[in-house]
Design a protein around this motif. Structure first.
Motif, PDB file in Angstrom:
ATOM      1  N   THR A 252     -38.587  -1.904 -61.805  1.00  0.00           N
ATOM      2  CA  THR A 252     -37.595  -2.932 -62.127  1.00  0.00           C
ATOM      3  C   THR A 252     -36.214  -2.298 -62.271  1.00  0.00           C
ATOM      4  O   THR A 252     -35.210  -2.848 -61.807  1.00  0.00           O
ATOM      5  N   LYS A 253     -36.149  -1.135 -62.913  1.00  0.00           N
ATOM      6  CA  LYS A 253     -34.875  -0.433 -63.048  1.00  0.00           C
ATOM      7  C   LYS A 253     -34.313  -0.061 -61.673  1.00  0.00           C
ATOM      8  O   LYS A 253     -33.117  -0.185 -61.420  1.00  0.00           O
ATOM      9  N   ALA A 254     -35.188   0.423 -60.793  1.00  0.00           N
ATOM     10  CA  ALA A 254     -34.737   0.821 -59.464  1.00  0.00           C
ATOM     11  C   ALA A 254     -34.284  -0.385 -58.646  1.00  0.00           C
ATOM     12  O   ALA A 254     -33.278  -0.329 -57.930  1.00  0.00           O
ATOM     13  N   ARG A 255     -35.008  -1.485 -58.741  1.00  0.00           N
ATOM     14  CA  ARG A 255     -34.650  -2.689 -57.992  1.00  0.00           C
ATOM     15  C   ARG A 255     -33.298  -3.233 -58.422  1.00  0.00           C
ATOM     16  O   ARG A 255     -32.556  -3.786 -57.607  1.00  0.00           O
ATOM     17  N   TYR A 256     -32.988  -3.078 -59.684  1.00  0.00           N
ATOM     18  CA  TYR A 256     -31.668  -3.494 -60.172  1.00  0.00           C
ATOM     19  C   TYR A 256     -30.575  -2.766 -59.396  1.00  0.00           C
ATOM     20  O   TYR A 256     -29.597  -3.376 -58.925  1.00  0.00           O
ATOM     21  N   GLY A 257     -30.714  -1.449 -59.250  1.00  0.00           N
ATOM     22  CA  GLY A 257     -29.720  -0.684 -58.517  1.00  0.00           C
ATOM     23  C   GLY A 257     -29.668  -1.049 -57.045  1.00  0.00           C
ATOM     24  O   GLY A 257     -28.594  -1.033 -56.425  1.00  0.00           O
ATOM     25  N   ILE A 258     -30.818  -1.385 -56.466  1.00  0.00           N
ATOM     26  CA  ILE A 258     -30.862  -1.784 -55.062  1.00  0.00           C
ATOM     27  C   ILE A 258     -30.086  -3.076 -54.842  1.00  0.00           C
ATOM     28  O   ILE A 258     -29.402  -3.233 -53.821  1.00  0.00           O
ATOM     29  N   ALA A 259     -30.183  -4.011 -55.780  1.00  0.00           N
ATOM     30  CA  ALA A 259     -29.458  -5.275 -55.643  1.00  0.00           C
ATOM     31  C   ALA A 259     -27.955  -5.036 -55.510  1.00  0.00           C
ATOM     32  O   ALA A 259     -27.260  -5.715 -54.741  1.00  0.00           O
ATOM     33  N   TRP A 260     -27.437  -4.072 -56.251  1.00  0.00           N
ATOM     34  CA  TRP A 260     -26.023  -3.697 -56.130  1.00  0.00           C
ATOM     35  C   TRP A 260     -25.795  -2.890 -54.854  1.00  0.00           C
ATOM     36  O   TRP A 260     -24.803  -3.089 -54.141  1.00  0.00           O
ATOM     37  N   GLY A 261     -26.683  -1.956 -54.566  1.00  0.00           N
ATOM     38  CA  GLY A 261     -26.496  -1.087 -53.416  1.00  0.00           C
ATOM     39  C   GLY A 261     -26.407  -1.858 -52.118  1.00  0.00           C
ATOM     40  O   GLY A 261     -25.607  -1.505 -51.229  1.00  0.00           O
ATOM     41  N   ALA A 262     -27.207  -2.900 -51.967  1.00  0.00           N
ATOM     42  CA  ALA A 262     -27.187  -3.688 -50.738  1.00  0.00           C
ATOM     43  C   ALA A 262     -25.809  -4.272 -50.471  1.00  0.00           C
ATOM     44  O   ALA A 262     -25.390  -4.401 -49.309  1.00  0.00           O
ATOM     45  N   VAL A 263     -25.088  -4.618 -51.528  1.00  0.00           N
ATOM     46  CA  VAL A 263     -23.723  -5.122 -51.360  1.00  0.00           C
ATOM     47  C   VAL A 263     -22.850  -4.064 -50.707  1.00  0.00           C
ATOM     48  O   VAL A 263     -22.035  -4.356 -49.816  1.00  0.00           O
ATOM     49  N   GLY A 264     -23.009  -2.824 -51.135  1.00  0.00           N
ATOM     50  CA  GLY A 264     -22.208  -1.754 -50.567  1.00  0.00           C
ATOM     51  C   GLY A 264     -22.486  -1.545 -49.091  1.00  0.00           C
ATOM     52  O   GLY A 264     -21.560  -1.337 -48.296  1.00  0.00           O
ATOM     53  N   ALA A 265     -23.766  -1.582 -48.702  1.00  0.00           N
ATOM     54  CA  ALA A 265     -24.107  -1.426 -47.287  1.00  0.00           C
ATOM     55  C   ALA A 265     -23.476  -2.552 -46.470  1.00  0.00           C
ATOM     56  O   ALA A 265     -22.918  -2.314 -45.380  1.00  0.00           O
ATOM     57  N   ALA A 266     -23.551  -3.781 -46.964  1.00  0.00           N
ATOM     58  CA  ALA A 266     -22.969  -4.914 -46.245  1.00  0.00           C
ATOM     59  C   ALA A 266     -21.450  -4.794 -46.149  1.00  0.00           C
ATOM     60  O   ALA A 266     -20.853  -5.121 -45.119  1.00  0.00           O
ATOM     61  N   LEU A 267     -20.811  -4.326 -47.206  1.00  0.00           N
ATOM     62  CA  LEU A 267     -19.355  -4.148 -47.177  1.00  0.00           C
ATOM     63  C   LEU A 267     -18.947  -3.140 -46.118  1.00  0.00           C
ATOM     64  O   LEU A 267     -17.958  -3.347 -45.396  1.00  0.00           O
ATOM     65  N   ALA A 268     -19.686  -2.034 -46.016  1.00  0.00           N
ATOM     66  CA  ALA A 268     -19.362  -1.024 -45.012  1.00  0.00           C
ATOM     67  C   ALA A 268     -19.445  -1.624 -43.612  1.00  0.00           C
ATOM     68  O   ALA A 268     -18.584  -1.365 -42.752  1.00  0.00           O
ATOM     69  N   CYS A 269     -20.476  -2.419 -43.365  1.00  0.00           N
ATOM     70  CA  CYS A 269     -20.640  -3.045 -42.053  1.00  0.00           C
ATOM     71  C   CYS A 269     -19.532  -4.061 -41.780  1.00  0.00           C
ATOM     72  O   CYS A 269     -18.946  -4.094 -40.687  1.00  0.00           O
ATOM     73  N   PHE A 270     -19.234  -4.884 -42.764  1.00  0.00           N
ATOM     74  CA  PHE A 270     -18.221  -5.926 -42.608  1.00  0.00           C
ATOM     75  C   PHE A 270     -16.851  -5.336 -42.316  1.00  0.00           C
ATOM     76  O   PHE A 270     -16.141  -5.770 -41.393  1.00  0.00           O
ATOM     77  N   GLU A 271     -16.462  -4.340 -43.077  1.00  0.00           N
ATOM     78  CA  GLU A 271     -15.133  -3.762 -42.889  1.00  0.00           C
ATOM     79  C   GLU A 271     -15.013  -3.077 -41.528  1.00  0.00           C
ATOM     80  O   GLU A 271     -13.969  -3.140 -40.869  1.00  0.00           O
ATOM     81  N   SER A 272     -16.083  -2.426 -41.090  1.00  0.00           N
ATOM     82  CA  SER A 272     -16.083  -1.798 -39.774  1.00  0.00           C
ATOM     83  C   SER A 272     -15.944  -2.840 -38.673  1.00  0.00           C
ATOM     84  O   SER A 272     -15.146  -2.681 -37.734  1.00  0.00           O
ATOM     85  N   ALA A 273     -16.728  -3.921 -38.768  1.00  0.00           N
ATOM     86  CA  ALA A 273     -16.691  -4.963 -37.743  1.00  0.00           C
ATOM     87  C   ALA A 273     -15.360  -5.697 -37.760  1.00  0.00           C
ATOM     88  O   ALA A 273     -14.813  -6.032 -36.694  1.00  0.00           O
ATOM     89  N   ARG A 274     -14.814  -5.962 -38.929  1.00  0.00           N
ATOM     90  CA  ARG A 274     -13.533  -6.659 -39.003  1.00  0.00           C
ATOM     91  C   ARG A 274     -12.404  -5.812 -38.408  1.00  0.00           C
ATOM     92  O   ARG A 274     -11.564  -6.315 -37.658  1.00  0.00           O
TER      93      ARG A 274
END
Length: 396
Positions: A252-274
């Motif tokens: 559960t502790k690890a999944r909490y961090g993953i929920a935030w981490g996924a945002v970072g991965a998406a941001l990297a993709c979005f900024e690159s594509a934009r």
């Protein structure tokens, strides 16, 4: 005519909701990722290696066990930890996974369930990055159903002898200590306990998994235990009688961090594509001016904004007394699915350039296939949420 600056990815100004300390953490980790990590991720991803040379720097930033109190840990808020994981995964899932396993899956259970001697002996060295840990729960035939694990711990006086195999273990061959979960003298899941197995113990061998196409910059291993003797002082005393509740609390502790981490991965993709859509000219105009490309970018952006707000609220709940496992489960499921979809869409915007590792979307897309599956598969989280929604158990 000059193209006006775009709106910020943080459209709903989540940054303003953070405390000054949390903003400082995010900016500090973001600078580390930009300056120290991103220049080398391409080489490590190609080689299938983790940048171990950065471990002391991650430790100096206080990123290992950062929400724990004492023993050299930072004692930061859950939200500060979340934004740190977001920035690490903006770099690569491998970087966030290393810190997540070290802190949430290894240091947390030692802190929560270990003896004072174990905490004093292990946690300061782990916080300094001098000792790396790994978490051994999953087995070749026990993934989503951890109650069926086969690793056994047989009592020999006060000590135990462990035999079994653990699979898909992040940090496995880097670890100086493995937290191995085993059934004690029984096939009853209620007998599961945690054992600290140190590198070099007779009968304990590690083999890295070859041929990975996802999380290539992360070390993933199999642990083999052939009658490994574990002294009594290396058994987590607080796990006795808890069964799966103890390892699941770590997840559960690890999944909490993953929920935030996924945002970072998406941001990297979005900024690159934009950036690509604004610069790439076809038919006499930037491709970002075409309606179909704008629709793709808006869909990704909308998903990121929703995930940012979900992660922020989850952090507030965690800091306010603790988020429930089902709240964490929903955030992990929703945000990782969003990020996986975002990576694929951003690859489409990049066209042929998107399939080479000069750009981040394809690398993140490959990584997110593993993130979608580990720490509870998307399907298992779906059934857990379905049980919470209906009161009816699809697992029974």
């Amino acid at each position: 005519m000059a193209i006006p600056d775009p709106a910020p990815a943080d459209l709903f100004r989540v940054e303003e909701r953070l405390s000054e300390e949390e903003r400082l953490v995010r900016r500090t980790v973001a600078r580390f990722v930009d300056e120290r990590f991103l220049p080398r991720i391409q080489a490590h991803f190609r080689a299938g290696t983790f940048p171990v040379e950065l471990v002391p720097e991650l430790a100096a930033l206080g990123l290992f066990g950062m929400t724990l109190d004492g023993y050299g840990c930072a004692g930061a808020s859950a939200t500060a930890y979340g934004v740190a994981m977001q920035e690490l995964e903006r770099g690569d899932s491998a970087l966030r996974s290393f810190a997540s396993v070290q802190g949430a899956l290894c240091m947390y259970p030692i802190h929560a369930y270990g003896s004072e001697e174990q905490r004093s002996r292990l946690l300061p060295a782990m916080a300094r990055g001098e000792l790396v840990g790994c978490f051994g729960l999953t087995e070749p035939d026990a993934g989503s159903d951890p109650a069926s694990l086969r690793t056994r711990a047989t009592r020999h006086g006060r000590d135990f002898v462990l035999s079994g195999t653990k699979a898909w273990i992040t940090n496995g061959s880097l670890a100086g200590v493995a937290l191995v979960w085993a059934k004690v003298d029984s096939d009853d899941p209620r007998s599961i306990r945690g054992f600290l197995v140190e590198r070099g113990a007779p009968g304990f061998t590690v083999r890295d998994v070859p041929g990975k196409l996802s999380l290539r910059a992360s070390v993933t291993s199999e642990l083999h235990l052939d009658a490994v003797r574990v002294p009594a002082e290396n058994v987590l005393p607080g796990t006795e009688g808890l069964g799966l509740r103890a390892p699941l609390s770590c997840l559960t502790k690890a999944r909490y961090g993953i929920a935030w981490g996924a945002v970072g991965a998406a941001l990297a993709c979005f900024e690159s594509a934009r950036d690509h859509a604004r610069a790439r000219v076809q038919f006499g105009r930037p491709i970002g001016s075409f309606q179909l490309v704008q629709e793709k970018l808006v869909d990704v952006w909308e998903g990121i904004v929703g995930a940012q707000l979900l992660a922020l609220r989850l952090g507030e709940l965690q800091d306010g007394g603790g988020a429930t496992a089902i709240q964490v489960s929903m955030a992990k499921r929703a945000n990782v699915r969003m990020a996986r979809d975002a990576a694929r869409t951003c690859r489409e915007i990049l066209g042929a350039s998107g399939v080479v590792d000069d750009y981040p979307p394809m690398r993140h897309m490959l990584n997110l296939e593993a993130v979608y599956t580990y720490e509870g598969t998307h399907e298992v989280h779906t059934l857990a949420l379905g049980r919470a929604a209906t009161g009816l158990d699809a697992f029974a």
